[in-house]
Design a protein around this motif. Structure first.
Motif, mmCIF file in Angstrom:
data_model
loop_
_atom_site.group_PDB
_atom_site.id
_atom_site.type_symbol
_atom_site.label_atom_id
_atom_site.label_comp_id
_atom_site.label_asym_id
_atom_site.label_seq_id
_atom_site.Cartn_x
_atom_site.Cartn_y
_atom_site.Cartn_z
ATOM 1 N N THR A 76 23.778 36.452 16.481
ATOM 2 C CA THR A 76 24.253 36.788 17.831
ATOM 3 C C THR A 76 23.194 37.535 18.620
ATOM 4 N N TYR A 77 22.595 38.528 17.993
ATOM 5 C CA TYR A 77 21.554 39.304 18.685
ATOM 6 C C TYR A 77 20.343 38.422 19.021
ATOM 7 N N THR A 78 20.022 37.505 18.096
ATOM 8 C CA THR A 78 18.899 36.595 18.346
ATOM 9 C C THR A 78 19.170 35.710 19.562
ATOM 10 N N ASN A 79 20.409 35.194 19.670
ATOM 11 C CA ASN A 79 20.766 34.362 20.819
ATOM 12 C C ASN A 79 20.723 35.163 22.127
ATOM 13 N N VAL A 80 21.142 36.431 22.072
ATOM 14 C CA VAL A 80 21.085 37.276 23.273
ATOM 15 C C VAL A 80 19.631 37.476 23.716
ATOM 16 N N LEU A 81 18.735 37.690 22.755
ATOM 17 C CA LEU A 81 17.319 37.845 23.105
ATOM 18 C C LEU A 81 16.753 36.560 23.711
ATOM 19 N N LEU A 82 17.211 35.406 23.155
ATOM 20 C CA LEU A 82 16.753 34.130 23.709
ATOM 21 C C LEU A 82 17.228 33.962 25.158
ATOM 22 N N LEU A 83 18.506 34.300 25.408
ATOM 23 C CA LEU A 83 19.028 34.238 26.777
ATOM 24 C C LEU A 83 18.291 35.201 27.689
ATOM 25 N N ARG A 84 17.943 36.353 27.149
ATOM 26 C CA ARG A 84 17.217 37.357 27.954
ATOM 27 C C ARG A 84 15.859 36.800 28.414
ATOM 28 N N GLN A 85 15.163 36.099 27.507
ATOM 29 C CA GLN A 85 13.884 35.501 27.892
ATOM 30 C C GLN A 85 14.062 34.492 29.029
ATOM 31 N N LEU A 86 15.084 33.629 28.897
ATOM 32 C CA LEU A 86 15.310 32.608 29.925
ATOM 33 C C LEU A 86 15.700 33.232 31.259
ATOM 34 N N PHE A 87 16.607 34.228 31.209
ATOM 35 C CA PHE A 87 17.054 34.862 32.453
ATOM 36 C C PHE A 87 15.913 35.620 33.131
ATOM 37 N N SER A 88 15.059 36.262 32.321
ATOM 38 C CA SER A 88 13.939 37.014 32.899
ATOM 39 C C SER A 88 12.984 36.069 33.623
ATOM 40 N N GLN A 89 12.687 34.914 33.015
ATOM 41 C CA GLN A 89 11.818 33.941 33.674
ATOM 42 C C GLN A 89 12.466 33.403 34.946
ATOM 43 N N ALA A 90 13.782 33.161 34.906
ATOM 44 C CA ALA A 90 14.469 32.638 36.089
ATOM 45 C C ALA A 90 14.472 33.657 37.222
ATOM 46 N N GLU A 91 14.650 34.955 36.897
ATOM 47 C CA GLU A 91 14.687 35.990 37.928
ATOM 48 C C GLU A 91 13.350 36.132 38.638
ATOM 49 N N LYS A 92 12.265 35.864 37.926
ATOM 50 C CA LYS A 92 10.949 35.954 38.566
ATOM 51 C C LYS A 92 10.750 34.841 39.576
ATOM 52 N N TRP A 93 11.561 33.782 39.484
ATOM 53 C CA TRP A 93 11.527 32.706 40.479
ATOM 54 C C TRP A 93 12.726 32.797 41.428
ATOM 55 N N TYR A 94 13.394 33.937 41.430
ATOM 56 C CA TYR A 94 14.539 34.208 42.305
ATOM 57 C C TYR A 94 15.670 33.217 42.060
ATOM 58 N N LEU A 95 15.882 32.857 40.778
ATOM 59 C CA LEU A 95 16.956 31.958 40.407
ATOM 60 C C LEU A 95 18.062 32.735 39.700
ATOM 61 N N LYS A 96 19.291 32.230 39.796
ATOM 62 C CA LYS A 96 20.428 32.810 39.100
ATOM 63 C C LYS A 96 21.043 31.736 38.219
ATOM 64 N N LEU A 97 20.854 31.879 36.898
ATOM 65 C CA LEU A 97 21.389 30.905 35.947
ATOM 66 C C LEU A 97 22.833 31.236 35.602
ATOM 67 N N GLN A 98 23.593 30.201 35.265
ATOM 68 C CA GLN A 98 24.983 30.375 34.858
ATOM 69 C C GLN A 98 25.216 29.654 33.529
ATOM 70 N N THR A 99 26.109 30.199 32.725
ATOM 71 C CA THR A 99 26.445 29.604 31.432
ATOM 72 C C THR A 99 27.930 29.246 31.409
ATOM 73 N N ASP A 100 28.261 28.201 30.660
ATOM 74 C CA ASP A 100 29.648 27.782 30.471
ATOM 75 C C ASP A 100 29.977 27.921 28.989
ATOM 76 N N VAL A 101 30.660 29.014 28.648
ATOM 77 C CA VAL A 101 30.949 29.316 27.232
ATOM 78 C C VAL A 101 31.865 28.262 26.629
ATOM 79 N N SER A 102 32.694 27.627 27.464
ATOM 80 C CA SER A 102 33.624 26.625 26.929
ATOM 81 C C SER A 102 32.884 25.441 26.305
ATOM 82 N N ASP A 103 31.681 25.139 26.788
ATOM 83 C CA ASP A 103 30.911 24.033 26.217
ATOM 84 C C ASP A 103 30.394 24.343 24.818
#
Length: 296
Positions: A76-103
């Motif tokens: 779980t912690y590993t997946n959170v760190l992976l999401l953190r990397q993706l979100f950090s890169q997206a924020e530097k391009w002024y993007l807002k990513l969304q996730t669908d937990v149901s999938d």
């Protein structure tokens, strides 16, 4: 099998799945070692009582539960760190990513991922066992992100300059319109003055005409009363008519001289000069406005 992403992202997903497979294999080895330790340490006798078997199973359950729980938490912690990397890169391009937990519990998608992992694992076994070292992602605070930030800053600066220039032009145009309104009011005042002067001249003519009418009436009355003075009255009438024409001519001449003198006054010349200058300024401002509009 494909997951609907481009080649670069698919390679990144394969890298993560290899990491997850490695961690899963380590967890399974740990569980297997727990059972092997039980066999090697506790199963040394030929017979065991029920209580002894229950005690051994409880101990094995506790160890396996602890190991599996620790691995699940770490995943779980590993997946959170992976999401953190993706979100950090997206924020530097002024993007807002969304996730669908149901999938994440979609059986069809999970089977698709399993098929993808199976095909990748099969193809990787056919290749050389030595995997090349994958390059790390370049930090986005340099290169593209920095260029984007500079572009945004430059556009904001240009926008501020255009707003400032527009405010300046609007101020100049407003001042020109105010000045034009003042000049138009002054012109109306001059026209009113000229109108009043013409009205006064018309009033003088009316008074003279009234006098002529009165004289004519008096002449006619005198003519009816006596015929002795008829010749004198006729001559007087002719003289009066000449005087009327002379007065009308003098009045017309006086009106023309009055208008000429008024046009020669300093106030009239100054006002005419001011109107001429302001009209030139308004024409110049219109040319400048049309020039700025064409540039924008």
């Amino acid at each position: 099998a494909e997951l609907g992403v481009n080649e670069h992202h698919q390679k990144e997903m394969v890298s993560y799945m290899r990491f997850a497979r490695f961690k899963r294999g380590m967890c399974l080895k740990t569980v297997d070692s727990c059972f092997q330790d039980l066999k090697d340490i506790r199963l040394v006798e030929e017979t065991f009582t029920v209580d002894e078997v229950i005690d051994m199973l409880d101990g094995l359950q506790s160890v396996v539960h602890s190991e599996v729980e620790s691995e699940l938490i770490n995943t779980t912690y590993t997946n959170v760190l992976l999401l953190r990397q993706l979100f950090s890169q997206a924020e530097k391009w002024y993007l807002k990513l969304q996730t669908d937990v149901s999938d994440l519990e979609n059986r069809e998608l999970l089977d698709q991922v399993a098929e993808f992992e199976k095909s990748e694992y099969t193809s990787s076994n056919k290749k050389s066992t030595a995997d090349p070292i994958k390059p790390k992602l370049a930090p986005l605070n340099e290169g593209g992100s920095e260029l984007l930030n500079k572009t945004v800053a430059h556009l904001q600066e240009e926008n501020e300059k255009l707003k400032t220039r527009l405010r300046t032009i609007e101020t100049q145009a407003t001042a020109a319109l105010d000045e034009k309104s003042k000049l138009e009011k002054s012109l109306r005042d001059l026209q009113m003055i000229q109108g009043d002067q013409k009205n006064n001249a018309n009033q003088d003519i009316t008074e003279l005409e009234n006098k002529v009418a009165a004289l004519k009436s008096q002449f006619e009355k005198t003519l009816n009363d006596t015929t002795a003075n008829q010749k004198f009255l006729e001559e007087d009438l002719v003289t009066t008519k000449h005087d009327l024409l002379k007065v009308q001519d003098q009045l017309s001449t006086a009106e023309k001289e009055l208008e000429k003198k008024f046009q020669q006054t300093a106030a009239y010349r100054n006002m005419k000069e001011i109107l001429t200058k302001k009209n030139e300024q308004i024409k110049d401002l219109r040319r400048r406005l049309s020039k700025y509009e064409s540039e924008d």
